[in-house]
Design an enzyme around this catalytic site. Structure first.
Site, PDB file in Angstrom:
ATOM      1  N   ASP A  93     -23.431 -14.508  39.943  1.00  0.00           N
ATOM      2  CA  ASP A  93     -22.653 -15.078  38.839  1.00  0.00           C
ATOM      3  C   ASP A  93     -22.469 -16.592  38.976  1.00  0.00           C
ATOM      4  OD1 ASP A  93     -22.307 -12.860  37.213  1.00  0.00           O
ATOM      5  OD2 ASP A  93     -20.635 -12.125  38.386  1.00  0.00           O
ATOM      6  N   ARG A 132     -31.538 -10.743  35.195  1.00  0.00           N
ATOM      7  CA  ARG A 132     -31.152 -11.026  36.583  1.00  0.00           C
ATOM      8  C   ARG A 132     -31.559  -9.885  37.496  1.00  0.00           C
ATOM      9  NH1 ARG A 132     -25.037 -12.497  37.464  1.00  0.00           N
ATOM     10  NH2 ARG A 132     -24.691 -10.300  37.016  1.00  0.00           N
ATOM     11  N   ARG A 158     -19.265  -4.788  43.089  1.00  0.00           N
ATOM     12  CA  ARG A 158     -18.396  -5.928  43.370  1.00  0.00           C
ATOM     13  C   ARG A 158     -17.087  -5.455  43.994  1.00  0.00           C
ATOM     14  NH1 ARG A 158     -19.953  -9.470  38.745  1.00  0.00           N
ATOM     15  NH2 ARG A 158     -21.464  -8.324  37.492  1.00  0.00           N
ATOM     16  N   ASP A 174     -14.222 -10.239  40.998  1.00  0.00           N
ATOM     17  CA  ASP A 174     -15.317  -9.621  40.255  1.00  0.00           C
ATOM     18  C   ASP A 174     -16.628 -10.373  40.434  1.00  0.00           C
ATOM     19  OD1 ASP A 174     -13.548 -11.393  38.559  1.00  0.00           O
ATOM     20  OD2 ASP A 174     -15.325 -11.349  37.286  1.00  0.00           O
TER      21      ASP A 174
END
Length: 474
Positions: free
Chosen positions: A259, A177, A184, A249
């Site tokens: 995510d 990624r 975060r 998160d």
């Protein structure tokens, strides 16, 4: 003369150097038979990598984490509203960071790479389907102009791993990624709950340098993050995107989406849409996303309070509250600006918010496909989807304000999206060894505004999308 590939960019470890308290050195497990399933060649070029080099021995070592200096990051978070003091990269490592060909700082991060000291059970491995899902969602969001993390590559590992759902083993996979960073809200929560003020101040300084260089101290950082989140969520809402697990998160301080586990995209427009199997209380339903973003930002603000005014906590609370109270206005501005573009209205956008909200009520009442409607509106086919006097009156008011041509509206309203049933069918095929449908879908959503022959089957929602559930496999 044989063409010589340019040297590969050298990865730095900026985060670990600046904040060693927030990560631990850790190396990914070596996969037994790694093979690139999909390589994002345009993104590779942006990063300064030669695609042929990435497919070679040294490139494969990088993509599988078999390099020096990698780390697992520490963070905490509120998950479905409840605090968890330690989460972290349980099955992932940060490969490093670089400055890309456009001068932007980027992280490379590897998911599904085995257990780390932050693991909370399981083998730390990831199945192929969820890794491909994240790749597809990231490319679609990027193509539609949404700030987002993206996949550089998906690799199979040659392993069969324990099933997350069902009873059969699944092919193991890795996702490489690329993100502006992996800072975060949960990173700040971890620092606040476990570390001293000096570390927290360094974390603020690092975040400002990395993402918001014009921000003035902790309060300026809160304002910058709040503004970028308002913009991001407004774009999600107008695309019909449902993140599915907006825990703290999973909120990146860069303003990018990140995510993409149990996420999905609306077919029928409805505010209460939930597609995540783990969101049993509908906390993260489509229509709740703007409010959840503010809730998360409030948790971020709490971590900054001791740094805002050491002498008087009440002053710190007042300062943070004053920033957070502006979120709704910033969100509405971003939403109205983007809605005006979707409706083809330029210039003075006064009244667009009311016009847009009235339209969404009509779409929900008549159970109209969200994406299909906006595309049909620009193509002059909206009356085929929405009926009645209320819509006819709305359409007359809209037509009086429209300034964009059908072609201009088609450049804003996507035709191809990762439809729930289409994506799931493609992932099932990949599980069985046929990558053709996933590659086709990736090609479609990477250029989502342009109609192409042979892709008609990807234009509509298909059957069963409203009862669709996604699972957290990433």
């Amino acid at each position: 003369m044989e063409k010589v590939a340019p040297p590969a960019p050298v990865l730095q470890q900026s985060y670990a150097r600046a904040l060693p308290e927030l990560s631990v050195p850790w190396r990914a497990d070596a996969p037994p038979r790694p093979e690139i399933v999909w390589l994002n060649e345009p993104l590779a070029a942006e990063l300064g990598f030669d695609a042929a080099w990435l497919r070679g021995e040294d490139g494969l070592a990088l993509l599988t984490g078999q390099i020096d200096g990698t780390t697992a990051q520490a963070y905490a978070g509120h998950q479905f509203g409840s605090p968890n003091p330690q989460l972290g990269d349980g099955r992932a490592v940060l490969l490093g960071d670089l400055v890309d060909t456009r001068g932007r700082h980027r992280d490379l991060h590897l998911k599904g790479s085995g257990r780390t000291p932050f693991a909370r059970g399981g083998d730390g491995k990831a199945p192929l389907g969820p890794m491909l899902r994240e790749a597809v969602l990231g490319e679609w969001l990027h193509a539609t102009g949404v700030p987002t993390s993206r996949a550089l590559a998906v690799l199979s590992t040659g392993e069969q791993i324990a099933p997350r759902q069902g009873v059969t083993a699944e092919p193991g996979a890795l996702l490489v990624r690329v993100a502006a960073s992996h800072l975060r809200v949960g990173t700040f929560e971890y620092a606040t709950w476990h570390l001293d003020e000096e570390v927290r101040r360094r974390l603020v300084e690092f975040t400002i340098r990395r993402h918001h260089p014009s921000a003035d101290g902790p309060l300026g950082l809160l304002e910058a993050v709040t503004r970028t989140q308002a913009e991001l969520v407004a774009r999600w809402m107008l695309l019909g995107f449902v993140h599915g697990v907006m825990n703290t998160d999973n909120m990146a301080l860069s303003g990018q989406g990140i995510d993409y586990g149990p996420c999905a995209v609306l077919d029928v427009h409805r505010r209460d849409a939930v597609f995540s199997s783990i969101d049993r209380g509908a906390r993260y339903a489509y229509g709740k996303q703007p409010g959840i973003a503010l809730w998360n930002l409030s948790r971020f603000a709490e971590t900054l309070l001791p740094l805002l005014d050491e002498a008087d906590p009440n002053v710190a609370v007042e300062q943070a509250t004053a920033v957070l109270e502006q979120y709704e206005g910033w969100y509405q501005q971003a939403w109205t600006r983007q809605m005006a573009r979707k409706l083809g209205i330029s210039g003075d956008v006064e009244g667009v918010s009311a016009l847009g909200q009235e339209l969404l009520v009509l779409l929900e009442e008549q159970q109209v496909d969200h994406t299909g409607f906006f595309r049909a509106l620009g193509e002059g086919r909206a009356a085929e989807l929405v009926a009645g006097d209320s819509f006819a009156q709305w359409a007359r008011r809209w037509e009086a304000r429209r300034s964009a041509t059908p072609a201009e509206m088609a450049c804003v309203n996507p035709l191809y999206i990762p439809r729930n049933v289409r994506l799931e069918a493609a992932l099932r095929s990949a599980h069985l060894g046929d990558l053709g449908p996933v590659r086709e879908l990736l090609a479609a959503v990477s250029a989502p505004f342009t109609r192409r022959a042979g892709l008609e089957h990807l234009e509509g929602p298909g059957d069963g999308g409203e009862n669709f559930l996604t699972f957290c496999g990433t």
